[in-house]
Design a protein around this motif. Structure first.
Motif: not given
Lengths: 290, 326
Positions: A46, A134, A140, B95, B98, B101-103, B105-107, B110-112, B114, B145
């Protein structure tokens, strides 16, 4: 919650904003006892995707890193009267056109643009803006962002080199390299050694502005020794000798030698390997995340 | 769900070179509360929460968060603790959606994204680049985030600094919503009103030490154990007569006449007893005023912050009355 709702000065504090039931569910803490799944692999993919998108959104970087080498070679080849002349009086170089002889220089330019200009500036900006810090608050961590950056820059570089050589072959009819494998090896070492230099800048520059300044200085010095402004064979002997010890000077000389079929440029390749082997670990060691 | 504290920090100490940023900070954050870490800029608040979050290793003391050692189990901790840091920390061209969504993917769970965008009022900005967001929107994205990993504990550092009053109130509503969803919150702030409005409990930090811990009301009471009653007689009364009228009121600790008005200090049932005593003595009053101490008064009195405003090298350039603007 609408950010545009006007609130008169001194208005009483409004009641708590209603929270959609859906949103409340979104916030409820995840059950953290049962499962521990590594999110690392998906995160790196990602991140790389996001870095690639950000790269594509920066028009000036996109132009200089991706298109400029091909454009420079094509324009020079079409416009310059010397393009079709023999490269040099030296018998070894007389058999190829000047524009063919200039192609390794353009490849060095492509490497230098990404490794010394784009890469350190982006990394130093990420550090200065707190992007890395951050990330260090997430499971990660920030190291993967650097991996993603390197991946995106390497991909850019490969595309830029292919575009340049492709344009040269198709538009200008440059000669193909005699020793393709050696050219590729020299290109690879050029990438490693110049990225080592760029990584040192990224590691040591205290601010994004400093990274930009140091990177550009190294960039233009490197381009000089790579023969971008004046091809190396036309330069004084002393410049050619100094150039051999710089990553991009050695890269240009090694790629040229392999292109025209001269003996294996062992010294030049060794010089680049030493830059890479010394520079990369030092950069990794000195790198600061914040 | 266990009832063990979410954060247990004992005698934390941290020095940067010769500067002792945190001298001695102990605090305990219970599950489900909004815990305020309140103090002037440079008091050691951020360093304290950075040690709690595993971003800095303490020079001394111990800290345990959700049963984990923040420096040793950083990865496991960061899976369960969301941090919102002071400064903006995203690339300009990234954006909103983005970034989330990126953050996400770290967990692991994760929460939704949207849902979070809806909750934080950013749904309309999902395709806006970070650099084009307003200050309040950037802060709300930063909160999103911090929450996208569905943390047990959210640490929010100077959440509303630089926001206009309206954006500040919106952000406060978000913080309360987060708490209501079951997230424990550590809120770092130098704004008294913010702490008073949001926090269940507060630790006052001054010069790297905890000056006081308690609910906002407790802290105010502790600093101002006494009430101050101002009474102006309707007609001139001799000073001695005024003071004599109050002589037998048990809760009066001090009474004096200044400028024709009576100033009475004391505790307990001071107000009622003093006014009754004055009425019995035949003193009619035109103007009665009770001083109610604010958290800001308590802060000043407990930390002596105003006594030596130059003590902190990076003292807050804003006037101390910032909190009163809303």
């Amino acid at each position: 919650m609408s950010p545009t709702t006007p609130v008169p000065a001194g208005a009483p504090v409004p009641p708590r904003a209603p929270v959609p039931a859906r949103g409340r569910g979104a916030l409820a803490p995840a059950p953290h006892d049962a499962r521990r799944r590594a999110a690392g692999g998906g995160a790196l993919a990602r991140m790389t995707l996001v870095e690639a998108r950000l790269f594509l959104r920066d028009p000036s970087v996109l132009f200089f890193a991706l298109l400029f080498p091909a454009l420079l070679l094509t324009v020079l080849g079409l416009v310059m009267p010397w393009a079709d002349q023999p490269y040099d009086d030296d018998p070894a170089l007389a058999g190829i056109s000047a524009i063919t002889g200039y192609t390794p220089t353009v490849l060095s330019l492509a490497v230098g643009t990404v490794a010394l200009s784009t890469f350190p500036a982006v990394v130093a900006t990420y550090r200065q803006r707190g992007v890395l810090r951050r990330l260090s608050t997430t499971p990660v961590g920030p190291a993967r962002l650097l991996v993603a950056q390197v991946a995106v820059n390497l991909a850019t570089l490969v595309v830029a080199a292919l575009l340049a050589v492709g344009a040269g072959v198709v538009v200008l009819g440059i000669a193909s390299p005699v020793h393709v494998g050696t050219v590729l090896l020299a290109f690879l070492l050029a990438v490693l050694s110049t990225f080592a230099l760029g990584s040192l800048v990224a590691a040591l520059a205290p601010t994004a502005a400093a990274a930009n300044g140091w990177g550009m200085t190294l960039y233009f010095v490197s381009l000089f020794f790579a023969g971008v402004w004046l091809p190396l064979p036309l330069m004084p002997e002393v410049v050619q000798t100094v150039a051999r010890w710089t990553p991009l000077g050695a890269a240009t000389q090694a790629m040229t030698a392999a292109w025209v079929g001269q003996p294996f440029p062992g010294t030049h390749l060794l010089v680049m390997a030493v830059w890479a082997v010394l520079g990369l670990p030092v950069a990794v060691r000195l790198f600061r995340w914040t | 769900m266990t009832t063990a504290p979410v954060v247990r920090a004992e005698r934390l100490r941290k020095a940067y070179g010769s500067t002792l940023a945190v001298q001695d900070v102990s605090l305990t954050v219970e599950r489900g509360e909004i815990y305020g870490v309140l103090g002037r800029n440079g008091a050691g608040k951020t360093t304290t929460v950075e040690m709690i979050a595993g971003l800095r290793r303490p020079d001394g003391g111990t800290v345990e968060v959700l049963g984990l050692d923040p420096t040793r189990d950083a990865a496991a901790l960061h899976e369960q603790v969301g941090l919102q840091l002071q400064e903006s920390a995203l690339p300009d061209r990234l954006r909103v959606a983005e970034a989330l969504d990126l953050y996400a993917s770290f967990y692991a769970d994760p929460a939704d994204p949207a849902d979070l965008l809806d909750l934080l009022g950013l749904a309309a900005k999902r395709d806006t680049a970070f650099k084009d967001l307003s200050g309040g929107q950037k802060q709300r994205l930063s909160v999103a985030l911090a929450l996208v990993g569905r943390p047990q504990l959210a640490i929010l550092d100077e959440l509303t600094t630089g926001l206009d009053p309206h954006a500040r109130r919106e952000t406060w509503a978000v913080v309360e919503a987060i708490r209501d969803a079951g997230v424990t919150i550590v809120l770092v702030t130098h704004l008294m009103e913010e702490a008073e409005r949001l926090c269940d409990r507060i630790a006052l930090i001054a010069s790297g030490r905890v000056a006081a811990v308690g609910t906002p009301a407790e802290i105010v009471r502790r600093a101002h154990g006494e009430q101050v009653l101002h009474v102006r007689p309707a007609a001139p009364v001799p000073d001695a007569a005024l003071l004599a009228a109050l002589a037998d009121v048990p809760d009066v600790r001090d009474a004096r006449v200044a400028d024709g008005a009576l100033v009475v200090r004391g505790g307990g049932a001071l107000v009622q007893d003093a006014l009754v005593a004055l009425a019995r003595a035949g003193v009619r009053t035109t103007d009665v005023r009770l001083e109610r101490a604010s958290l800001e008064d308590a802060f000043v009195s407990l930390t002596g912050a105003d006594a030596d405003p130059s003590a902190s090298t990076d003292a807050d350039p804003r006037p101390a009355t910032t909190a009163a603007e809303v």
